[in-house]
Design an enzyme around this catalytic site. Structure first.
Site, PDB file in Angstrom:
ATOM      1  CB  SER A 182      -0.932  -0.005   1.206  1.00 22.68           C
ATOM      2  OG  SER A 182      -0.187  -0.151   2.402  1.00 22.68           O
ATOM      3  CG  HIS A 210      -4.249  -1.279  -0.864  1.00 23.85           C
ATOM      4  ND1 HIS A 210      -4.753   0.006  -0.993  1.00 23.85           N
ATOM      5  CD2 HIS A 210      -3.852  -1.397   0.417  1.00 23.85           C
ATOM      6  CE1 HIS A 210      -4.640   0.631   0.160  1.00 23.85           C
ATOM      7  NE2 HIS A 210      -4.102  -0.192   1.044  1.00 23.85           N
ATOM      8  CE  LYS A 241      -7.063  -0.385   2.766  1.00 22.43           C
ATOM      9  NZ  LYS A 241      -6.424  -1.468   3.512  1.00 22.43           N
TER      10      LYS A 241
HETATM   11  C1  LIG Z   1      -6.116  -1.651   4.906  1.00 19.19           C
HETATM   12  C2  LIG Z   1      -5.522  -2.985   5.035  1.00 19.19           C
HETATM   13  C3  LIG Z   1      -5.992  -3.874   5.995  1.00 19.19           C
HETATM   14  C4  LIG Z   1      -7.035  -3.484   7.009  1.00 19.19           C
HETATM   15  O1  LIG Z   1      -8.303  -3.464   6.473  1.00 19.19           O
HETATM   16  P1  LIG Z   1      -9.504  -2.909   7.393  1.00 19.19           P
HETATM   17  O2  LIG Z   1     -10.692  -3.573   6.828  1.00 19.19           O
HETATM   18  O3  LIG Z   1      -9.522  -1.427   7.237  1.00 19.19           O
HETATM   19  O4  LIG Z   1      -9.217  -3.332   8.783  1.00 19.19           O
HETATM   20  C5  LIG Z   1      -5.450  -5.140   6.039  1.00 19.19           C
HETATM   21  N1  LIG Z   1      -4.476  -5.508   5.186  1.00 19.19           N
HETATM   22  C6  LIG Z   1      -3.981  -4.664   4.264  1.00 19.19           C
HETATM   23  C7  LIG Z   1      -2.913  -5.133   3.344  1.00 19.19           C
HETATM   24  C8  LIG Z   1      -4.482  -3.369   4.159  1.00 19.19           C
HETATM   25  O5  LIG Z   1      -3.996  -2.538   3.256  1.00 19.19           O
END
Ligand SMILES: *Cc1c(COP(=O)(O)O)cnc(C)c1O
Length: 394
Positions: A182, A210, A241
């Site tokens: 990310s 992502h 996301k």
């Molecule tokens: C954003 C993210 C998470 C967390 O996701 P949430 O649903 O916001 O808790 C987990 N793993 C990765 C790789 C992320 O980028």
């Protein structure tokens, strides 16, 4: 005696080092533009890749679910029973990801904590990418297995670590990688990882947070992107996301999901996502399954913004996805850049610094969305160019 006086000291150190993160207050829904601290600003911060976070179809689905199911799930699903819509969401997700089954979790973060310790024990080894997300790191810490860290996206080093694990007599071996990283926007070399996994009889887990809604056909994620269906045992995802809501899930073979229902601690000891959230998640999966329009727009937006930023002379790193890191290096420059964008240009783009990225690798991470129009992106690139020149970065 002030027993937590040390915290004030630590906070002062953060401020002095340009590492103190000021959290802005948003008044109103997500979108290409936001009202932040009373000012209308262009939003380059959120992970709302497809603009679904305020899509009327999701809002309507949530309202309808409120009327039908109420607001609270009552208790954990294993004790109070599972609501029909949680099962429906899981079925839809499994079909979308083209796997046997899926299990809904409270968030992506929780999904990692829920699946990793459930799969490996004392005599097992986890082999994990050096730049994996914090939630993977914490999930690994919760497991009793020993761990080996391989150099970021380096399949050669992965093989070295797998060979070590086997030589040391590991029982089960689990490889874990982010799909899309990310902070840099690069994609895990999943084909090479899966080949190495087969050779060393290791399971593969990919966190597609992502990647889903971004990579693969119509946003089906990294496994689809590389055509590796059936070769990745565990996929972790988030609904927060591209899907625009909140919640997480684990997808894979039916036995995996069946086991997690028996032994995943967040599933057993924490209540489920609320009915309106689940209904909105389902609407979002349906929208993606029906049409590639939003995903296509996301990519064309990303391409046009990246072209404009490169032409302006910015170093935008090595991203292979819509994530656009504007590399600045120095922490204070990055903070000053972000402040000027906000105060002088009405652009909301947050500086990202240590410990999220290494010291000296500070940047402004621009998150492009299908919600942006062409003129939004031109506005943003022009603002970056003015601030970049003023600060002598370009
Ligand atoms: C954003 C993210 C998470 C967390 O996701 P949430 O649903 O916001 O808790 C987990 N793993 C990765 C790789 C992320 O980028």
């Amino acid at each position: 005696m002030d027993k937590i006086g040390f915290l004030g000291e630590q906070i002062r150190e953060l401020r002095d080092g340009g590492l103190y993160n000021t959290i802005r207050r948003i008044d109103g829904p997500q979108g290409a533009w936001l009202v932040v601290d009373g000012e209308k600003v262009l939003n380059f911060c959120s992970n709302n890749y497809l603009g679904l976070a305020n899509d009327p179809r999701l809002v309507e689905a949530a309202k309808a679910a409120l009327d039908r199911y109420g607001i609270g799930p009552g208790a954990v699903r294993s004790i109070a029973g599972t609501m029909t819509i949680h099962d429906e969401l899981e079925t839809k997700l499994a079909a979308f990801k083209d796997v046997g089954a899926a299990i809904s979790m409270q968030s992506g973060f929780v999904a990692n904590a829920g699946v990793i310790p459930a799969l490996v024990e004392k005599d097992d080894v986890i082999v994990t990418d050096a730049l994996n997300h914090a939630s993977i790191i914490d999930g690994v810490r919760l497991a009793k297995a020993s761990r080996k860290i391989y150099a970021h996206a380096d399949v050669f080093d992965l093989r070295v670590k797998l060979a070590e694990a086997r030589a040391e007599g590991a029982r089960r071996v689990l490889i874990i990688t982010d799909g899309v990283f990310s902070m840099d926007g690069d994609i895990a070399p999943l084909s090479g990882i899966v080949d190495a996994a087969d050779e060393f009889e290791a399971m593969v887990m990919v966190d597609d947070a992502h990647g889903e809604g971004v990579l693969g056909r119509g946003g089906r994620g990294i496994v689809d992107h590389f055509g590796l269906h059936g070769r990745v045992e565990i996929e972790v995802g988030t609904m927060s996301k591209a899907f625009g809501v909140m919640g997480g899930y684990v997808a894979g073979p039916p036995a995996l999901v069946d086991w997690l229902r028996q032994r995943s601690r967040p599933f057993l000891f924490s209540s489920a996502v609320t009915p309106p959230d689940v209904a909105a998640c389902m609407a979002s999966v349906e929208i993606l399954a029906e049409s590639t329009e939003l995903v296509d727009r996301l990519w064309s937006n990303a391409r046009s913004f990246k072209d404009a930023m490169s032409s302006a002379g910015f170093d935008i790193g090595h991203s292979e996805t819509p994530i656009t890191p504007v590399m600045l290096g120095d922490e204070k420059t990055a903070q000053e850049f972000s402040r000027r964008l906000f105060d002088e240009e009405a652009v909301f783009a947050q500086a990202i610094a240590y410990p999220t990225v290494p010291l000296g690798a500070a940047r402004i991470r621009v998150m492009i969305s299908a919600a942006h129009t062409g003129s939004d992106l031109e506005f943003g690139a022009a603002a970056f160019t003015r601030v970049g020149r003023a600060l002598g970065v370009i």
